[in-house]
Write an enzyme that holds these catalytic residues in place. Structure first.
Site, PDB file in Angstrom:
ATOM      1  CG  ASP A 261      -1.781  -1.248   1.271  1.00  0.00           C
ATOM      2  OD1 ASP A 261      -2.281  -1.666   0.223  1.00  0.00           O
ATOM      3  OD2 ASP A 261      -1.892  -1.833   2.370  1.00  0.00           O
TER       4      ASP A 261
ATOM      5  CE  LYS B 223       0.312  10.130  -9.132  1.00  0.00           C
ATOM      6  NZ  LYS B 223       0.224  11.149  -8.109  1.00  0.00           N
TER       7      LYS B 223
ATOM      8  CG  HIS C 279      -1.823  -1.857  -7.620  1.00  0.00           C
ATOM      9  ND1 HIS C 279      -0.959  -2.303  -8.575  1.00  0.00           N
ATOM     10  CD2 HIS C 279      -1.248  -2.131  -6.438  1.00  0.00           C
ATOM     11  CE1 HIS C 279       0.098  -2.817  -7.979  1.00  0.00           C
ATOM     12  NE2 HIS C 279      -0.052  -2.732  -6.693  1.00  0.00           N
TER      13      HIS C 279
ATOM     14  CD  GLN D 277       0.993  -8.817  -2.063  1.00  0.00           C
ATOM     15  OE1 GLN D 277       1.785  -9.508  -2.679  1.00  0.00           O
ATOM     16  NE2 GLN D 277      -0.259  -8.701  -2.452  1.00  0.00           N
TER      17      GLN D 277
ATOM     18  CB  THR E 126      -9.596  -6.515   3.205  1.00  0.00           C
ATOM     19  OG1 THR E 126      -8.591  -5.588   3.635  1.00  0.00           O
ATOM     20  CG2 THR E 126      -8.927  -7.748   2.631  1.00  0.00           C
TER      21      THR E 126
ATOM     22  N   PRO F 150      -9.121  -1.096   8.059  1.00  0.00           N
ATOM     23  CG  PRO F 150      -9.626  -0.619  10.296  1.00  0.00           C
ATOM     24  CD  PRO F 150     -10.054  -1.465   9.139  1.00  0.00           C
TER      25      PRO F 150
ATOM     26  CG  LEU G  23       5.861  15.279   0.555  1.00  0.00           C
ATOM     27  CD1 LEU G  23       6.848  14.593   1.499  1.00  0.00           C
ATOM     28  CD2 LEU G  23       6.612  16.171  -0.427  1.00  0.00           C
TER      29      LEU G  23
ATOM     30  N   GLY H 180      -0.293  13.752  -4.598  1.00  0.00           N
ATOM     31  CA  GLY H 180      -1.753  13.685  -4.690  1.00  0.00           C
ATOM     32  C   GLY H 180      -2.140  12.470  -5.498  1.00  0.00           C
TER      33      GLY H 180
HETATM   34  P1  IMP Z   1      -2.139 -12.855   2.230  1.00  0.00           P
HETATM   35  O1  IMP Z   1      -1.231 -12.278   1.200  1.00  0.00           O
HETATM   36  O2  IMP Z   1      -3.597 -12.665   1.911  1.00  0.00           O
HETATM   37  O3  IMP Z   1      -1.794 -14.262   2.575  1.00  0.00           O
HETATM   38  O4  IMP Z   1      -1.910 -12.003   3.566  1.00  0.00           O
HETATM   39  C1  IMP Z   1      -0.670 -12.044   4.283  1.00  0.00           C
HETATM   40  C2  IMP Z   1      -0.331 -10.673   4.848  1.00  0.00           C
HETATM   41  O5  IMP Z   1      -0.041  -9.802   3.775  1.00  0.00           O
HETATM   42  C3  IMP Z   1      -1.452 -10.000   5.638  1.00  0.00           C
HETATM   43  O6  IMP Z   1      -0.869  -9.205   6.634  1.00  0.00           O
HETATM   44  C4  IMP Z   1      -2.105  -9.093   4.608  1.00  0.00           C
HETATM   45  O7  IMP Z   1      -2.765  -8.005   5.197  1.00  0.00           O
HETATM   46  C5  IMP Z   1      -0.875  -8.643   3.849  1.00  0.00           C
HETATM   47  N1  IMP Z   1      -1.174  -8.231   2.474  1.00  0.00           N
HETATM   48  C6  IMP Z   1      -1.423  -9.022   1.408  1.00  0.00           C
HETATM   49  N2  IMP Z   1      -1.624  -8.289   0.302  1.00  0.00           N
HETATM   50  C7  IMP Z   1      -1.476  -7.006   0.668  1.00  0.00           C
HETATM   51  C8  IMP Z   1      -1.519  -5.772  -0.057  1.00  0.00           C
HETATM   52  O8  IMP Z   1      -1.720  -5.701  -1.271  1.00  0.00           O
HETATM   53  N3  IMP Z   1      -1.301  -4.639   0.676  1.00  0.00           N
HETATM   54  C9  IMP Z   1      -1.044  -4.678   2.006  1.00  0.00           C
HETATM   55  N4  IMP Z   1      -0.976  -5.800   2.706  1.00  0.00           N
HETATM   56  C10 IMP Z   1      -1.190  -6.958   2.054  1.00  0.00           C
HETATM   57 MG    MG Z   2      -2.778  -2.159  -1.961  1.00  0.00          MG
END
Ligand code: IMP
Ligand code: MG
Length: 430
Positions: A20, A25, A48, A230, A307, A310, A338, A421
């Site tokens: 995240d 972007k 994304h 990720q 998901t 938060p 920023l 932004g």
């Molecule tokens: P999984 O990838 O669904 O098995 O989740 C494993 C860990 O990776 C958990 O903490 C998720 O929240 C985190 N995670 C998986 N995909 C993302 C993503 O795209 N952004 C942020 N965290 C992620």
């Molecule tokens: Mg994401």
């Protein structure tokens, strides 16, 4: 980096925190300049968010390069593809006037996520004493089957019998495991699998050799972008294990997950958010107390794209960012969001951790050490001025430039892009 060669440039863009970071972007901006965009790991756990004009697109599986007409978008062998979600995304884009047909290719070697993987993911999480906080998309179980040498690959669809027996065994195995965990597979699991297989059949029509396509593009002098999902701290090997995802999010994964050799990669751009966030369980050393946490969540819109959960927020962690620069061999940084810091009177950066073993400067292998880690902070003055209209570094307030300089010094990596932004134009190229 590609001087002396007539080939195109191959750039990896990946996250340096817990996902995240705003990669969507950055990839979107860079995609305008390349011919091919490929994903190399992860699956529908990614989300994304990309803004084009007044439109917002949330992409989970198809690379965000799809939003630029004419770009070829690939899903590499390191990706796990959920066929129904993929079809939905494909059709959803077409329905919004984006031509997808003929532009998307999936690796013949990519593994598929089946409905029983998702069910297993959810039941395992429900029953686990050590909850990871997964996205519940079946990612872990699909990679388990891959490593267990019983996974279903895109290329299997030329052998219907093989698909049938792999899936049958998959359902049986899932049933045994779910039963052991005290759950039950739904009665309509057969129908769910059938539906997924119909979508997978169509996916097979998009099958390609992604490594060969990428290399051929580079040989023709075309540029390629490899898009990570990720982030570094969620990497299966280098992240905060076991609170990680099940794939290699780091730069090495870009080679294995797309099917090219590491020497074909010219640049690695690490995306860092100007602060830190984390969704799911596991340590976040620079995490805020509730009040500031809430404030950042509001200012930064920090809710999961996949998901809706938060995200926990915290100060910029230079220990992690420096580590990410090292394990990914970063050639440049892209700093995002920023503008979220625009109203703050003071901004802190963690430069080390205090632990029971003394002050440490390297990101530890022992995840539990991070739990007790007290960040050592350096505090810089805020700029308390809007940055959203800045298009060059010189447009930024002096304090904002100082903040970026400090990130550059601490990570020993040049800042090449700054996002101020959500809009495409809100970017500074250095
Ligand atoms: P999984 O990838 O669904 O098995 O989740 C494993 C860990 O990776 C958990 O903490 C998720 O929240 C985190 N995670 C998986 N995909 C993302 C993503 O795209 N952004 C942020 N965290 C992620
Ligand atoms: Mg994401």
């Amino acid at each position: 980096m590609s001087e002396g060669r007539s080939s195109g440039n191959c750039t990896v863009v990946l996250g340096c925190q817990w996902g995240d970071e705003g990669k969507g972007k950055i990839v979107d901006v860079l995609a305008a300049e390349v011919h091919v965009v490929a994903r190399y790991q992860g699956g529908a756990n990614a989300g994304h968010t990309v803004h084009v004009g007044d439109d917002e697109f949330i992409l989970h599986q198809i690379p965000s390069g799809i939003l630029h007409p004419g770009k070829r978008c690939l899903l590499g062998n390191g990706v796990v593809i959920e066929p129904l979600g993929f079809a939905e995304e494909y059709e959803g884009l077409e329905a919004r006037g984006i031509t997808v047909e003929g532009r998307v290719g999936v690796s013949q070697k990519a593994h598929l996520v089946m409905p029983y993987h998702r069910l297993l993911d959810q039941v395992s999480e429900d029953q686990a004493t050590q909850k990871i906080g997964t996205t519940g998309r079946g990612i872990g179980p699909a990679y388990e089957d891959k490593a267990g040498r019983r996974g279903l690959r895109v290329s299997d669809f030329v052998h219907p019998d093989r698909v049938a027996s792999l899936v049958e065994e998959g359902v049986q195995r899932a049933r045994r495991r779910v039963t052991l965990l005290g759950g039950e597979l739904p009665g309509d699991i057969g129908a769910m699998v059938e539906e997924a297989l119909v979508a997978a059949e169509r996916l097979h029509g998009l099958a390609t050799d992604t490594g060969l396509e990428i290399l051929n593009a580079l040989r023709r002098g075309q540029d390629v972008l490899l898009e990570g999902a990720q982030g570094t701290a969620l990497d299966l090997d280098h992240g905060t294990y076991p609170f990680v995802t099940s794939s290699n999010t780091t730069a090495g994964g870009a080679a294995t997950g797309s099917g090219i050799g590491p020497t074909a990669i010219d640049e690695v751009i690490g995306v860092v958010k100007a602060y830190t966030t984390r969704v799911g369980n596991g340590p976040l050393p620079t995490g805020f107390q509730p009040e500031l946490d809430e404030k950042f969540r509001e200012l930064g819109g920090e809710f999961g794209a996949t998901t809706g959960r938060p995200r926990r927020c915290g100060w910029f962690d230079a220990v992690l960012a420096r580590y990410a620069a090292r394990v990914n061999g970063l050639t440049g940084l892209a700093v995002t969001k920023l503008d979220v810091l625009d109203t703050l009177p003071e901004i802190s950066i963690a430069t080390a951790y205090r632990t029971s073993c003394g002050e440490i400067h390297e990101f530890p292998a022992d995840t539990w050490q991070l739990d007790e880690a007290e960040p050592v902070y350096e505090t810089l003055p805020g700029w308390e001025a809007p940055t959203g209209e800045a298009r060059t570094l010189a447009d930024l307030p002096a304090a904002a430039r100082r903040y970026l300089d400090r990130i550059e010094e601490l990570t020993e990596t040049p800042v090449q892009m700054v996002s101020v932004g959500t809009r495409r134009r809100q970017i500074i190229r250095v």
